[in-house]
Design a protein around this motif. Structure first.
Motif, PDB file in Angstrom:
ATOM      1  N   CYS A  41       0.951  -1.399  -0.080  1.00  0.00           N
ATOM      2  CA  CYS A  41      -0.175   0.270  -0.182  1.00  0.00           C
ATOM      3  C   CYS A  41       0.759   1.313  -0.104  1.00  0.00           C
ATOM      4  CB  CYS A  41      -1.085   0.245   0.932  1.00  0.00           C
ATOM      5  SG  CYS A  41      -2.089  -1.918   1.366  1.00  0.00           S
ATOM      6  N   THR A  42       1.511   2.159  -0.730  1.00  0.00           N
ATOM      7  CA  THR A  42       2.295   2.990  -1.060  1.00  0.00           C
ATOM      8  C   THR A  42       1.362   3.905  -2.030  1.00  0.00           C
ATOM      9  OG1 THR A  42       4.286   1.972  -1.278  1.00  0.00           O
ATOM     10  CG2 THR A  42       3.977   4.044  -2.145  1.00  0.00           C
ATOM     11  N   GLY A  43       1.150   5.373  -1.156  1.00  0.00           N
ATOM     12  CA  GLY A  43       0.232   6.817  -1.958  1.00  0.00           C
ATOM     13  C   GLY A  43      -0.988   6.578  -1.786  1.00  0.00           C
ATOM     14  N   ASN A  44      -1.410   7.661  -1.679  1.00  0.00           N
ATOM     15  CA  ASN A  44      -2.782   7.838  -0.985  1.00  0.00           C
ATOM     16  C   ASN A  44      -4.045   7.717  -2.446  1.00  0.00           C
ATOM     17  OD1 ASN A  44      -4.555   9.371   0.131  1.00  0.00           O
ATOM     18  ND2 ASN A  44      -4.190  11.595  -0.564  1.00  0.00           N
ATOM     19  N   GLN A  88       3.768   6.465   9.094  1.00  0.00           N
ATOM     20  CA  GLN A  88       2.436   6.053   8.475  1.00  0.00           C
ATOM     21  C   GLN A  88       2.497   5.288   9.489  1.00  0.00           C
ATOM     22  OE1 GLN A  88       1.709   6.301   4.999  1.00  0.00           O
ATOM     23  NE2 GLN A  88       3.769   7.777   5.855  1.00  0.00           N
ATOM     24  N   LYS A  89       0.999   5.370   9.463  1.00  0.00           N
ATOM     25  CA  LYS A  89       0.020   4.595  10.881  1.00  0.00           C
ATOM     26  C   LYS A  89      -0.978   3.572  10.447  1.00  0.00           C
ATOM     27  CE  LYS A  89      -0.361   8.858  12.752  1.00  0.00           C
ATOM     28  NZ  LYS A  89      -0.847  10.591  13.526  1.00  0.00           N
ATOM     29  N   ILE A  90      -1.070   2.586  11.563  1.00  0.00           N
ATOM     30  CA  ILE A  90      -2.295   1.344  10.741  1.00  0.00           C
ATOM     31  C   ILE A  90      -3.453   1.368  12.613  1.00  0.00           C
ATOM     32  CG2 ILE A  90      -0.291   0.123  11.898  1.00  0.00           C
ATOM     33  CD1 ILE A  90      -1.610  -1.827   9.900  1.00  0.00           C
ATOM     34  N   LEU A 139       1.402   7.509   2.780  1.00  0.00           N
ATOM     35  CA  LEU A 139      -0.571   7.110   2.920  1.00  0.00           C
ATOM     36  C   LEU A 139      -0.677   8.380   2.359  1.00  0.00           C
ATOM     37  CD1 LEU A 139      -0.896   4.120   4.454  1.00  0.00           C
ATOM     38  CD2 LEU A 139      -0.441   4.049   2.100  1.00  0.00           C
ATOM     39  N   GLY A 140      -0.619   9.582   3.114  1.00  0.00           N
ATOM     40  CA  GLY A 140      -0.919  10.863   2.717  1.00  0.00           C
ATOM     41  C   GLY A 140      -2.920  10.248   3.869  1.00  0.00           C
ATOM     42  N   SER A 141      -3.989  11.106   3.633  1.00  0.00           N
ATOM     43  CA  SER A 141      -4.431  10.570   4.028  1.00  0.00           C
ATOM     44  C   SER A 141      -5.854   9.424   4.223  1.00  0.00           C
ATOM     45  CB  SER A 141      -5.768  12.320   3.504  1.00  0.00           C
ATOM     46  OG  SER A 141      -6.476  11.851   2.376  1.00  0.00           O
TER      47      SER A 141
END
Length: 366
Positions: A191-194, A242-244, A217-219
């Protein structure tokens, strides 16, 4: 066969078709049903737009590209169902754009450098079939290349030997099934990018360097509610910043690597029940870090209950050692800490506490 009328309704049962320069079936309107056919082409076996297409069983082989790089090509307005289909291709198997495709079981394999599924702003759903569970494999490309589309996985086994098995540049919902890599240096789900949100609600993710890789990830948000991780060096790899969000429904075990551990991480917003946080089985892949979220939440809460003078004393002591903070918090607040469950550089702890002086946070990954 060429269909262009919206009222056309054609059913083809059995039969063998071979083509080198023309598509066996072109549907630009109406309803097409193909049952248990055998096709070998260097073009699209079936190409459609604004049509309803159902393919039941059969074997489809794409062996030579003539500028039409897929077994099936479905575009704007098509509604497609593939049931227990077998397809082998040197190019893509399904190329979908601005349409809806449901794949129920089957066996797809690409032997070249293209993905089984190229999903461009389309809705793709993968389920178990009635006679097959569904196996989908690409040798030298991601098995699913999702570009601004929505992919929902409810069953089947999806594998790749490339740099990633799912290249997610859109929205992804994994509810069941298995996503695996045969390349130990790969990311299973990248998962790369917004581009959209990712929800991991079930299934198995296995076999890669990174089970889930999150970058830039941006938003966009990534949520883990449940999954089984197997044989990954890092089950979750958080790139810089990044967050999860891990929900309380997650009952498995996960290893987590962060590229910038000193900044801290919020990894769950489920902070009303500390017993849940205590049960989280998360293992750090960063040096000097061990997780126990009940301890972290309790520590911050205790600090918030101190007056300014006591807080200043605590901050001073934190800079000396982790053992010091454990002893002082216990003596001031009467709290009990049966184990040393967190160890990291004191500067990181100091930064964490100062950034959460005014409110008790959700669980934090350091």
């Amino acid at each position: 066969m060429y269909m262009s009328s919206s009222t056309a309704d054609v059913t083809v049962t059995d039969g063998r078709f071979k083509a080198s320069s023309f598509h066996p079936f072109m549907a630009w309107g109406g309803t097409l049903t193909v049952n248990n056919a055998e096709m070998e082409t260097g073009t699209y076996c079936i190409v459609s737009s604004n049509s309803n297409v159902t393919v039941n069983g059969g074997q489809y082989t794409f062996s030579n590209s003539t500028g039409y790089p897929a077994v099936f090509s479905f575009s704007t307005g098509s509604n497609v169902t593939l049931n227990d289909v077998t397809a082998t291709s040197t190019e893509a198997v399904v190329s979908a754009a601005n349409c809806t495709v449901t794949v129920n079981g089957g066996k797809f394999q690409t032997t070249g450098t293209k993905s089984c599924f190229v999903n461009s702003a389309a809705n793709l759903t993968i389920n178990k079939g009635s006679t097959t569970d569904g196996t989908f494999a690409s040798e030298r490309a991601s098995c699913i290349n999702n570009k601004w589309g929505l992919v929902e996985i409810n069953g089947g086994t999806i594998t790749s030997g490339a740099d990633c098995t799912i290249e997610n540049r859109g929205s992804l919902r994994m509810n069941d099934g298995t996503v695996a890599s045969t390349n130990p240096d790969a990311a299973v789900i990248d998962c790369t990018g917004n581009y959209g949100g990712t929800w991991i609600n079930g299934g198995t993710i296995k076999g890669g360097q990174d089970g889930i890789l999150l970058k830039d990830l941006g938003s966009s948000e990534v949520t883990l509610t449940q999954a089984t991780f197997e044989n990954n060096a890092n089950d979750v790899h958080l790139g810089d910043g990044q967050k999860i969000d891990i929900k309380k429904t997650f009952t498995g075990t996960a290893t987590i690597l962060t590229d910038d551990p000193s900044r801290g991480r919020h990894i769950t917003l489920e902070n009303e029940d500390l017993s849940y946080q205590n049960k989280l089985k998360l293992i750090s892949r960063n040096s000097f870090i061990i997780f126990n979220f009940q301890f972290m939440a309790s520590k911050i809460k205790l600090i918030n209950n101190l007056d300014n003078k006591q807080y200043s004393q605590i901050v001073l002591k934190i800079s000396q050692s982790i053992m010091s903070i454990l002893r002082i918090l216990t003596s001031i607040n009467g709290a009990r800490f049966d184990k040393l469950v967190l160890f990291c550089k004191y500067s990181s702890i100091l930064h964490l506490i100062r950034s959460h002086e005014t409110k008790a946070p959700s669980s934090v990954l350091q």
